[in-house]
Design an enzyme around this catalytic site. Structure first.
Site, short mmCIF file in Angstrom:
data_model
loop_
_atom_site.label_atom_id
_atom_site.label_comp_id
_atom_site.label_asym_id
_atom_site.label_seq_id
_atom_site.Cartn_x
_atom_site.Cartn_y
_atom_site.Cartn_z
N VAL A 80 0.76 -1.23 -0.15
CA VAL A 80 0.09 0.02 0.07
C VAL A 80 0.84 1.30 0.14
CG1 VAL A 80 -1.55 1.10 1.46
CG2 VAL A 80 -1.85 -1.28 1.25
N VAL A 104 -2.07 -2.93 6.77
CA VAL A 104 -0.90 -2.37 5.98
C VAL A 104 -1.13 -0.93 5.59
CG1 VAL A 104 0.35 -2.77 3.83
CG2 VAL A 104 -0.39 -4.48 5.09
N ALA A 125 4.63 4.14 2.59
CA ALA A 125 4.03 2.86 2.17
C ALA A 125 4.28 1.88 3.28
CB ALA A 125 4.80 2.51 0.93
N LYS A 126 3.66 0.74 2.79
CA LYS A 126 4.05 -0.60 3.92
C LYS A 126 3.42 -1.80 2.89
CE LYS A 126 5.40 -1.47 7.89
NZ LYS A 126 6.27 -0.73 8.83
N GLY A 127 4.16 -2.94 3.30
CA GLY A 127 3.75 -4.25 2.76
C GLY A 127 3.68 -5.13 3.65
#
Ligand code: NAD
Length: 440
Positions: A80, A104, A125-127
């Site tokens: 994201v 996320v 962002a993050k995953g």
């Protein structure tokens, strides 16, 4: 708490003594509620609030993996990108069974605030992959990582989105990601991720950066409160990458680390734990746990006991939502430094603020990791690498400057540090959106 453990206890296998936590609250709902609060205080344009209330881009992928026994398992993966208003998106990749889109998404937004609050030219962002990595072999983890990388590659890039390690991922995971992208693109693209091993373009001091940053801001807050380091007692929840380095650094600064825990249980000694011996124990454990550690004067405690230990500083450095409405009143520390992301719920925040407990929020306290990731990226892009002393000096100056900005803003506005940090961050992101304009 019990007193000295007897010999039989000392030799008995360590039991997993985590107290079950109540059902998790939705972290994204909490992030949105906080955004609404600060937007009102900042009198933000409703259009900008609308932009910041949704992620810019969300990718859900299925990750099929051939397991060592020939079976095929399929895992859910996510990346994201919350906002690229201030620059390329930046954020870690997490492997954990609780990973889902809302978590996320929330962690991606927190990355947007974090990069802004410490002045890095990044968005957030993050995953993550919904997986229990302890159940996978190294070859299975390599295949999972490589397939996940390919699945999210269309939205990655050194000027688009640069992943990094997070819970249950590390320099090896980043090496697999960088290698996968380099193989597919037919050229070296090591700058696609940060937190890499040193020989692959990693930065000196990156592994330790988050824990060091936590120790730096802890030192700053103690100084503001005229507290002497050597009489300061500290409890740390989590003894992984962040918690263990924070423990080591604060111990080196002269603080007494009296309680630490990891997923295998907690350890308490009112006279101070032998941190180097515990680091050595964890380094030799197959899963880097404290499981089986014993020493004279050390008693075993559970997670709730750690959070309510009689200390000056409490450092949650494990997972989210550890300090909640049901246990915030039991916290005895007068200072909390959030090394983990989102370890305190909104309900707990209010209780702690009413009790006058100083809380250094996650987006400031644990920003040392992304700060040195930024330095790694800069070094990779110019293929010129710095000495560790240079890295640490820059980390120190980013953390102390950012801490001062948030502390001073909180004093002037008469608000808790979390509110101050989010207000400063949201304001910077809003400024970027306003200046860029809404395309087209
Ligand atoms: P890690 O996987 O290396 O360590 C996590 C630690 O927490 C382990 O010791 C684990 O045993 C322990 N733990 C897990 N559940 C627990 C529980 N219920 N009670 C007590 N201990 C428990 O992860 P990490 O990289 O140290 O990250 C820790 C936190 O810091 C996460 O919230 C992460 O998002 C945040 N963070 C990490 C970085 C980084 O650079 N690694 C940067 C910023 C924020």
């Amino acid at each position: 708490m019990a007193t000295q453990p007897n010999e039989a206890q000392a030799q008995a296998p360590v039991e997993f003594v985590m107290t079950p936590a109540p059902p998790k609250q939705n972290l994204w709902t909490q992030v949105l509620a906080q955004l609404q609060d600060v937007s009102r205080q900042l009198d933000l344009d409703p259009g900008i609030v609308r932009i910041l209330s949704t992620a810019e881009r969300e990718l859900k992928v299925s990750v099929p993996v051939i397991m060592d026994d020939g079976r095929v398992e399929v895992f859910n993966g996510y990346r994201v990108q919350h906002s690229s208003a201030r620059g390329p998106c930046k954020g870690g990749i997490r492997y954990h069974p609780n990973v889902d889109i809302d978590e996320v998404r929330a962690l991606a937004a927190l990355m947007t605030w974090k990069c802004a609050v410490v002045g890095l030219p990044y968005g957030g962002a993050k995953g993550g992959v919904e997986v229990d990595p302890t159940q996978l072999s190294q070859t299975e983890l390599s295949r999972l990582t490589r397939r996940f990388t390919i699945a999210i590659l269309p939205i990655l890039g050194p000027k688009r989105d640069i992943p990094a390690p997070d819970v249950n991922t590390n320099a090896q995971t980043m090496a697999w990601m960088a290698d996968t992208v380099s193989m597919v693109e037919g050229k070296s693209v090591l700058e696609i991720v940060t937190g890499k091993p040193i020989p692959l373009g990693g930065s000196l001091g990156r592994r330790e950066a988050t824990g060091r940053g936590v120790a730096i801001v802890t030192g700053e807050v103690l100084q503001r409160k005229n507290r002497d380091l050597s009489s300061t007692k500290v409890a740390i929840q989590g003894f992984g990458n962040v918690g263990s380095v924070a423990a080591e650094t604060l111990h080196g600064m002269g603080c007494q680390i009296v309680a630490v825990s990891d997923i295998s249980g907690g350890y308490y000694n009112p006279n101070g734990l032998d941190v180097p011996a515990m680091l050595d124990h964890a380094a030799r454990h197959p899963h880097h746990l404290l499981e089986g550690y014993s020493a004279p004067g050390v008693e075993q405690i559970d997670n709730e006991q750690l959070l309510s230990a009689p200390v000056d500083v409490l450092i949650p450095a494990a997972l989210e939502q550890q300090i909640r409405g049901d246990n915030a009143a039991n916290v005895k520390a007068s200072i909390i430094v959030e090394a983990a992301n989102g370890p305190t719920t909104r309900e707990a925040d209010e209780i702690l603020a009413e009790r006058g407990i100083i809380l250094v929020p996650d987006i400031l306290a644990n920003a040392g990791g992304v700060a040195v990731s930024y330095l790694e990226w800069v070094q990779d892009l110019q293929s010129f690498f710095w000495e560790e002393s240079e890295i640490n000096r820059t980390l120190n100056s980013i953390m102390t400057r950012s801490f001062k900005e948030v502390w001073d803003f909180a004093e002037v506005r008469g608000v808790p540090m979390r509110q101050a940090a989010v207000m400063l961050a949201v304001n910077k992101v809003a400024d970027a959106i306003r200046t860029r304009g809404v395309f087209p």
